[in-house]
Design an enzyme around this catalytic site. Structure first.
Site, PDB file in Angstrom:
ATOM      1  CB  CYS A 169     -19.666  21.836 -11.955  1.00  0.00           C
ATOM      2  SG  CYS A 169     -21.362  21.687 -11.404  1.00  0.00           S
TER       3      CYS A 169
HETATM    4  C1  UGA Z   1     -19.471  17.686 -12.787  1.00  0.00           C
HETATM    5  C2  UGA Z   1     -18.787  16.501 -12.093  1.00  0.00           C
HETATM    6  O1  UGA Z   1     -18.710  15.398 -12.989  1.00  0.00           O
HETATM    7  C3  UGA Z   1     -19.543  16.080 -10.832  1.00  0.00           C
HETATM    8  O2  UGA Z   1     -18.836  15.048 -10.157  1.00  0.00           O
HETATM    9  C4  UGA Z   1     -19.685  17.306  -9.908  1.00  0.00           C
HETATM   10  O3  UGA Z   1     -20.430  17.003  -8.736  1.00  0.00           O
HETATM   11  C5  UGA Z   1     -20.380  18.420 -10.649  1.00  0.00           C
HETATM   12  O4  UGA Z   1     -19.614  18.752 -11.825  1.00  0.00           O
HETATM   13  C6  UGA Z   1     -20.470  19.612  -9.726  1.00  0.00           C
HETATM   14  O5  UGA Z   1     -19.429  20.130  -9.319  1.00  0.00           O
HETATM   15  O6  UGA Z   1     -21.584  19.958  -9.302  1.00  0.00           O
HETATM   16  P1  UGA Z   1     -21.586  17.981 -14.413  1.00  0.00           P
HETATM   17  O7  UGA Z   1     -21.027  19.340 -14.660  1.00  0.00           O
HETATM   18  O8  UGA Z   1     -23.002  17.840 -14.048  1.00  0.00           O
HETATM   19  O9  UGA Z   1     -20.752  17.247 -13.218  1.00  0.00           O
HETATM   20  O10 UGA Z   1     -21.371  17.099 -15.729  1.00  0.00           O
HETATM   21  P2  UGA Z   1     -20.215  16.166 -16.323  1.00  0.00           P
HETATM   22  O11 UGA Z   1     -20.835  14.890 -16.721  1.00  0.00           O
HETATM   23  O12 UGA Z   1     -19.061  16.094 -15.432  1.00  0.00           O
HETATM   24  O13 UGA Z   1     -19.820  16.939 -17.656  1.00  0.00           O
HETATM   25  C7  UGA Z   1     -19.217  18.229 -17.634  1.00  0.00           C
HETATM   26  C8  UGA Z   1     -18.818  18.652 -19.032  1.00  0.00           C
HETATM   27  O14 UGA Z   1     -17.732  17.862 -19.508  1.00  0.00           O
HETATM   28  C9  UGA Z   1     -19.925  18.519 -20.082  1.00  0.00           C
HETATM   29  O15 UGA Z   1     -19.947  19.686 -20.875  1.00  0.00           O
HETATM   30  C10 UGA Z   1     -19.517  17.320 -20.909  1.00  0.00           C
HETATM   31  O16 UGA Z   1     -19.962  17.397 -22.237  1.00  0.00           O
HETATM   32  C11 UGA Z   1     -18.007  17.392 -20.817  1.00  0.00           C
HETATM   33  N1  UGA Z   1     -17.327  16.085 -21.008  1.00  0.00           N
HETATM   34  C12 UGA Z   1     -17.504  15.085 -20.097  1.00  0.00           C
HETATM   35  C13 UGA Z   1     -16.497  15.899 -22.101  1.00  0.00           C
HETATM   36  O17 UGA Z   1     -16.309  16.796 -22.946  1.00  0.00           O
HETATM   37  N2  UGA Z   1     -15.850  14.688 -22.246  1.00  0.00           N
HETATM   38  C14 UGA Z   1     -16.000  13.676 -21.352  1.00  0.00           C
HETATM   39  O18 UGA Z   1     -15.372  12.609 -21.538  1.00  0.00           O
HETATM   40  C15 UGA Z   1     -16.852  13.879 -20.260  1.00  0.00           C
END
Ligand code: UGA
Length: 442
Positions: A272
């Protein structure tokens, strides 16, 4: 109760279908692939997502959810259809609308025979203008019907996270309805009010292009927020005694900032953030505007990979013939998804340097094997992964890795050097026992 159909049985489609079925709606999940339909009807999902399989099995058993082949039956036996087909990236980062066009065409043909006013809801992530300028004319052309008079249309982006999909679908922070016209918006709002009975989240009603843009802005903001804190982490690393975690904890108390998505580390991956940020950059450029901030957020994210390899080099000198353990391969915990995973990027760089890589992940090894084959070794547990290695990089913060103690590293590694890429270990106790490097720890 309205009857719901979901067109496309990928991640978002299945989660949507399963949650509506769980709430008692009759749901048809439409796929074009026989094997997929058969798997769904047996309650089997082809990827790892906590609880999804359990809720799917229940939904199928109770008769609330059924997968059907093609679009015809799904449309004719439902009142509201969610389009959830994929929108992959083109090589230039813009999105490929081929599946959306094809689906709209098939749905238009099915709508031709349909009695009553069907509501079509576009849930797939698409650039502003797609619902009204692409989907609507294709539906009208293929159905011979008119939007508003004969069928209804909304954009309704999805905000669920992998690893938390069921919870996010049942309890979203907000719902965005991009209504083509008031009647369409009223009907979709009614469906969601009924679905979330007793705890309706804020519902934002707007026009379709705004709704479509909100989705990109949401993901772009979160990705930028992480790149921001990673930039601060890199500054912190240069100041003795400063830890980005303390900095993030403090600024997170400011309600204007909030504590979420301030975890510094190796950066973001997944299907995403990378895709959506690239798509918004490409879209913005197509409108004649250079979105410098988004491009920088992207560069900062990519640089975290390079930065990690630099840390390894500083520790080990020449990397040739060294053995490095990678803990965690999926782009985040609780999923087997490895799209744009930091692990793959780091591993590829290490392999180029002549490193022997051994990796462990509780779920993602089969997916990684498809990409890297036997270029790396795969361990069957975290502890086995550490054996005889010169350095370990913690890439994904799976719960089982949080339980590892310093002795697991010291007793198994040739040189106990640990790079904590997600900051899951206590810097003090780990630094006392081994050579510990935390991202953002000065
Ligand atoms: C993300 C969004 O959070 C959702 O709201 C959205 O619906 C989704 O994309 C989408 O467009 O379908 P997702 O990719 O499943 O969700 O996961 P996240 O929890 O957002 O994490 C994304 C990335 O950011 C991961 O690699 C995670 O490790 C990283 N991350 C997250 C960080 O490095 N630091 C943080 O504080 C949070």
């Amino acid at each position: 109760m309205y009857r719901v159909s979901v067109i496309g049985t990928g991640f978002v489609g299945l989660c949507t279908a399963v949650c509506f079925a769980d709430r008692g709606y009759k749901v048809l999940a439409s796929t074009k692939y026989k094997e997929k339909a058969s798997l769904v009807n047996q309650g089997i999902i082809p990827f790892h997502e906590p609880n999804l399989s359990k809720v799917l099995k229940k939904a199928v058993r109770s008769g609330h959810l059924r997968a059907v082949l093609g679009r015809e039956e799904a449309i004719s036996h439902s009142d509201i259809s969610f389009i959830t087909v994929g929108t992959p990236a083109n090589p230039d980062g813009s999105i490929d609308l081929r599946l959306i066009r094809q689906t709209a065409e098939e749905m238009g043909k099915a709508l031709k025979e349909k009695e009553g006013k069907h509501l079509v809801v576009l849930k797939s992530t698409v650039v502003p203008g797609t619902t009204e300028k692409v989907v609507k004319p294709i539906l009208e052309r293929n159905s011979g019907k008119k939007c508003v008079e004969d069928f209804l249309l909304c954009s309704n982006p999805e905000f669920l996270r992998e690893g938390n999909a069921i919870q996010d679908t049942l309890h979203p922070d907000f719902i965005v309805i991009g209504e083509h016209d008031k009647k369409s918006g009223d009907l979709l709002e009614e469906l969601y009010r009924d679905f979330h009975e007793g705890g309706v989240p804020p519902i934002i009603r707007t026009n379709p292009p705004t709704a479509e843009l909100i989705k990109y802005v949401n993901n772009s903001f979160l990705g930028t927020k992480i790149s921001f804190i990673n930039t601060m982490a890199n500054i912190c690393e240069k100041i003795a005694g400063v830890d980005v975690r303390n900095v993030a904890e403090a600024i997170g108390k400011d309600h204007r900032i909030s504590p979420y998505f301030l975890r510094a580390g190796l950066g973001w991956g997944g299907s995403c953030f990378p895709k959506d940020i690239k798509a918004l950059v490409a879209f913005s450029k197509s409108l004649g505007y250079e979105p410098n901030m988004l491009e920088t957020a992207w560069k900062v994210n990519e640089a975290q990979v390079e930065h990690t390899v630099e840390i390894v080099k500083n520790k080990l000198g020449v990397l040739k013939e060294k053995k490095i353990a990678i803990l965690g391969l999926s782009f985040k915990p609780d999923t087997d998804d490895i799209r744009e995973a930091r692990s793959i990027k780091i591993i590829k760089k290490l392999l180029k340097e002549g490193v022997t890589v051994t990796a462990y992940d509780p779920q993602a090894i089969p997916n990684v094997r498809q990409i890297l084959g036997e270029k790396i070794e795969y361990a069957t547990s975290a502890v086995k992964c550490l054996r005889n290695t010169d350095c370990c990089i913690l890439v994904t913060e799976w719960d089982e890795f949080k339980r590892l103690k310093p002795k697991h590293f010291t007793e198994n590694m040739r040189h106990p050097i640990l790079i904590d890429g997600r900051r899951i270990y206590n810097p003090k106790s780990f630094s006392e026992k081994l050579d510990y490097v935390g991202i953002g720890l000065g």
